[in-house]
Enzyme design. Structure first.
Site, PDB file in Angstrom:
ATOM      1  CE  LYS A 248      -3.299   2.589   2.991  1.00  0.00           C
ATOM      2  NZ  LYS A 248      -4.216   2.637   4.054  1.00  0.00           N
ATOM      3  CE  LYS A 260      -6.556   8.822   8.082  1.00  0.00           C
ATOM      4  NZ  LYS A 260      -7.091   7.751   8.694  1.00  0.00           N
ATOM      5  CG  ASP A 271      -1.942   5.020   4.957  1.00  0.00           C
ATOM      6  OD1 ASP A 271      -1.773   4.370   5.576  1.00  0.00           O
ATOM      7  OD2 ASP A 271      -3.012   5.459   4.274  1.00  0.00           O
ATOM      8  CG  ASP A 330      -9.583   7.425   6.919  1.00  0.00           C
ATOM      9  OD1 ASP A 330      -8.676   7.500   5.931  1.00  0.00           O
ATOM     10  OD2 ASP A 330      -9.851   7.784   7.860  1.00  0.00           O
ATOM     11  CD  GLU A 332      -6.757   5.078   2.479  1.00  0.00           C
ATOM     12  OE1 GLU A 332      -7.618   5.303   3.313  1.00  0.00           O
ATOM     13  OE2 GLU A 332      -5.633   4.896   2.835  1.00  0.00           O
ATOM     14  NE  ARG A 334     -10.772  -1.074   4.204  1.00  0.00           N
ATOM     15  CZ  ARG A 334     -11.190  -1.405   5.545  1.00  0.00           C
ATOM     16  NH1 ARG A 334     -12.526  -2.156   5.292  1.00  0.00           N
ATOM     17  NH2 ARG A 334     -10.987  -0.996   6.625  1.00  0.00           N
TER      18      ARG A 334
HETATM   19  N1  BES Z   1      -4.337   4.567   7.085  1.00  0.00           N
HETATM   20  C1  BES Z   1      -5.429   4.301   7.787  1.00  0.00           C
HETATM   21  C2  BES Z   1      -5.226   3.288   8.798  1.00  0.00           C
HETATM   22  C3  BES Z   1      -4.013   3.778   9.948  1.00  0.00           C
HETATM   23  C4  BES Z   1      -4.599   4.398  11.090  1.00  0.00           C
HETATM   24  C5  BES Z   1      -2.798   3.533   9.885  1.00  0.00           C
HETATM   25  C6  BES Z   1      -3.572   4.644  12.065  1.00  0.00           C
HETATM   26  C7  BES Z   1      -1.853   3.895  10.673  1.00  0.00           C
HETATM   27  C8  BES Z   1      -2.173   4.724  11.982  1.00  0.00           C
HETATM   28  C9  BES Z   1      -6.476   3.657   6.784  1.00  0.00           C
HETATM   29  O1  BES Z   1      -6.410   4.134   5.690  1.00  0.00           O
HETATM   30  C10 BES Z   1      -7.810   4.241   7.567  1.00  0.00           C
HETATM   31  O2  BES Z   1      -7.945   5.224   7.577  1.00  0.00           O
HETATM   32  N2  BES Z   1      -8.479   3.189   8.158  1.00  0.00           N
HETATM   33  C11 BES Z   1      -9.721   3.369   8.771  1.00  0.00           C
HETATM   34  C12 BES Z   1     -10.699   2.341   8.284  1.00  0.00           C
HETATM   35  C13 BES Z   1     -12.051   2.895   8.692  1.00  0.00           C
HETATM   36  C14 BES Z   1     -12.799   3.866   8.178  1.00  0.00           C
HETATM   37  C15 BES Z   1     -12.915   1.428   8.276  1.00  0.00           C
HETATM   38  C16 BES Z   1      -9.603   3.282  10.212  1.00  0.00           C
HETATM   39  O3  BES Z   1      -8.641   2.322  10.629  1.00  0.00           O
HETATM   40  O4  BES Z   1     -10.169   4.127  10.841  1.00  0.00           O
HETATM   41 ZN    ZN Z   2      -4.622   4.469   4.710  1.00  0.00          ZN
HETATM   42 ZN    ZN Z   3      -7.547   6.023   5.318  1.00  0.00          ZN
END
Ligand code: BES
Ligand code: ZN
Ligand code: ZN
Length: 492
Positions: A248, A260, A271, A330, A332, A334
């Site tokens: 990723k 966010k 990321d 967010d 994204e 996946r």
């Molecule tokens: N890049 C983030 C995940 C992340 C969070 C990485 C904290 C490192 C530290 C990912 O894209 C994300 O935002 N995931 C969301 C998914 C949710 C919306 C289902 C999350 O984990 O809040």
């Molecule tokens: Zn992300």
């Molecule tokens: Zn995200």
């Protein structure tokens, strides 16, 4: 910095300092017995990672619970970090083999030296450059005799190459997003490919469109930086296996329209850690001349907001035709990985398919900041990966098990699947299950998903890792591939 291995006893080597690793809390081992009184007087308890300088005697001591690599690596890295911030230009030390056949400690020591020396100063106008220029390893042993010096030299080379790969990944992850967007990632990938003799293929936006990567393109749409799909390959003559690694590479994740909150957006330059790890691993496998064909794929994309941003409620069509209801922009990573997994499976018929991603905050909540989440459908290869992490390379990893109840929570009423689950629990697993939807039936048993969201970027020092990017997953996955390469694998 120069790292040398010399066939001399410690007393015959000239250096500003000698680094002594203390395992024996009674301070009675021959390497430290002479200093027992003064060390005790100064309150040195030989606790793990405890460092003390005796400048008059030109010695520095560090405590380590054992001579196992999992303990000696953080201990020596912490000591090197402390030494680097002082005026010393050279350090000597023994190789601390715990057994004459066991070169694991040597490799760990070498890794520790390079990992501990790492410091990201590119954006400091007055960077205090470390004066430490030489580390000399003496052939004098801690408690082993008749060691195989060639095996030691091999362990040193492996230690150097893995740690340089980790540091390359750290540099990429630490680079601010304005200076590292998809095009830059592609450019760097190309540079690495050229210097390491790898094949490369980079897709521009038009070419990505031709591949029908509707999910990846939707994520990329609102950014002024066009996406790139990166494919590097390392092809040795008679490979023992073929491995695809998919990273990723979100060069920035603002969250998109599901924006966010400010506090959560900070650090999202990290990321791209999965993609950055792929680049480090490609460099390592090539320099170590492993007998495994390795393909590195990266989806390099920036997730931003704007008038043309993709929206919650949109339905996207991935490369394999699967339709995805977007309920949160967010989630994204996946979406990008869905298309990248399809692409990688179409391009390469691999024996192992490993994706690496800072995919979910839920993984960090579940396992904490220091542990990689490992998911998949095949317990045998999950266990191999856990061994490569927890045992061989001392990167902590834990299995997060799939189940069909959680799979159901990804159902969509209007598309084939939803990009988020309808439950707030088990978020790391449901993200993994979403990816599973894009793994072809014949590849289900070959696939591993590594969620590195916890350890990839941590805002304090921990063990051998500095503040910021750690290079998570590089050591573990490189070890996994080494093991495939080497039937009589040396456990170092
Ligand atoms: N890049 C983030 C995940 C992340 C969070 C990485 C904290 C490192 C530290 C990912 O894209 C994300 O935002 N995931 C969301 C998914 C949710 C919306 C289902 C999350 O984990 O809040
Ligand atoms: Zn992300
Ligand atoms: Zn995200």
């Amino acid at each position: 910095m120069k790292l040398e291995y010399v066939d001399n006893s410690l007393k015959d080597i000239k250096a500003d300092l000698e680094l002594i690793v203390v395992v024996d809390k009674n301070l009675e081992h021959r390497f430290c017995a002479k200093y027992k009184d003064i060390l005790e007087e100064m309150g040195f308890g030989a606790e793990q990672d405890e460092v003390i300088f005796l400048p008059e005697s030109k010695k520095v001591f560090v405590g380590s619970q054992s001579l196992k690599s999992k303990d000696i690596r953080p201990a020596v890295a912490t000591a090197i970090r402390a030494i680097s911030s002082k005026k010393y230009t050279s350090v000597k030390m023994a190789t601390y083999m715990s057994h004459q056949k066991c070169t694991a400690t040597v490799r760990a020591l070498v890794e520790a030296i390079n990992l501990g020396k790492y410091n990201y100063t590119r954006y400091k106008t007055e960077a205090k450059e470390s004066k430490l220029k030489r580390v000399i390893l003496s052939s004098e042993e801690y408690n082993a005799k008749d060691v195989d010096k060639d095996a030691i030299k091999r362990a040193i080379t492996k230690g150097i190459e893995t740690s340089l790969a980790v540091n390359l990944t750290r540099d990429i992850v630490n680079t601010p997003p304005d200076d590292f967007y998809p095009k830059k990632m592609a450019r760097l990938a190309k540079d690495i490919a050229k210097s390491e003799n790898l094949e490369y293929n980079i897709l521009t936006k038009t070419e990505i469109k031709a591949e029908n990567m509707g999910a990846l393109l939707a994520v990329a749409r609102a950014s002024s930086h066009a996406p790139r799909v990166i494919h590097l390959s390392y092809k040795p003559k008679n490979p023992k296996a073929v491995v695809s690694i998919i990273g990723k590479g979100l060069t920035y994740d603002s969250g998109g329209l599901s924006l966010k909150p400010s506090d959560f957006m900070v650090t999202m330059k990290s990321d791209k850690s999965g993609g950055a790890a792929v680049l480090g691993i490609m460099q390592a496998v090539s320099r170590l001349n492993l007998d495994v064909e390795v393909h590195g794929f990266i989806g390099a994309v920036e997730n931003m907001i704007g008038g043309n941003a993709y929206k919650p409620d949109d339905v996207l069509t991935a490369k394999n035709g699967t339709t995805i209801e977007v309920r949160n922009t967010d989630a994204e990573g996946r979406l990008v990985l869905a298309d990248m997994l399809c692409y990688a499976q179409e391009k390469v018929d691999a024996n192992y398919i490993i994706d690496m991603a800072t995919l979910t905050g839920a993984c960090v909540v579940g396992l904490g900041n220091y542990t990689i989440g490992v998911m998949g459908n095949n317990d045998k290869i999950i266990d191999k990966m856990l061994y490569a992490g927890n045992v061989a390379s001392s990167e902590m990893a834990a299995k997060l098990p799939f189940n069909n109840y959680l799979r159901k929570t990804l159902k969509s009423s209007i598309a084939d699947i939803c990009n988020i689950s309808n439950t707030r629990y088990g978020g790391a697993v449901t993200a993994g299950l979403f990816l599973d939807k894009f793994i072809k039936e014949e590849n289900k048993q070959k696939w591993l998903h590594l969620d590195i969201a916890g350890p990839a970027f941590v805002e304090h020092e921990w063990g051998e890792n500095p503040h910021g990017a750690s290079g998570a997953g590089v050591r573990m996955v490189t070890r996994f591939i080494e093991k495939l390469s080497d039937s009589k694998h040396e456990d170092n």
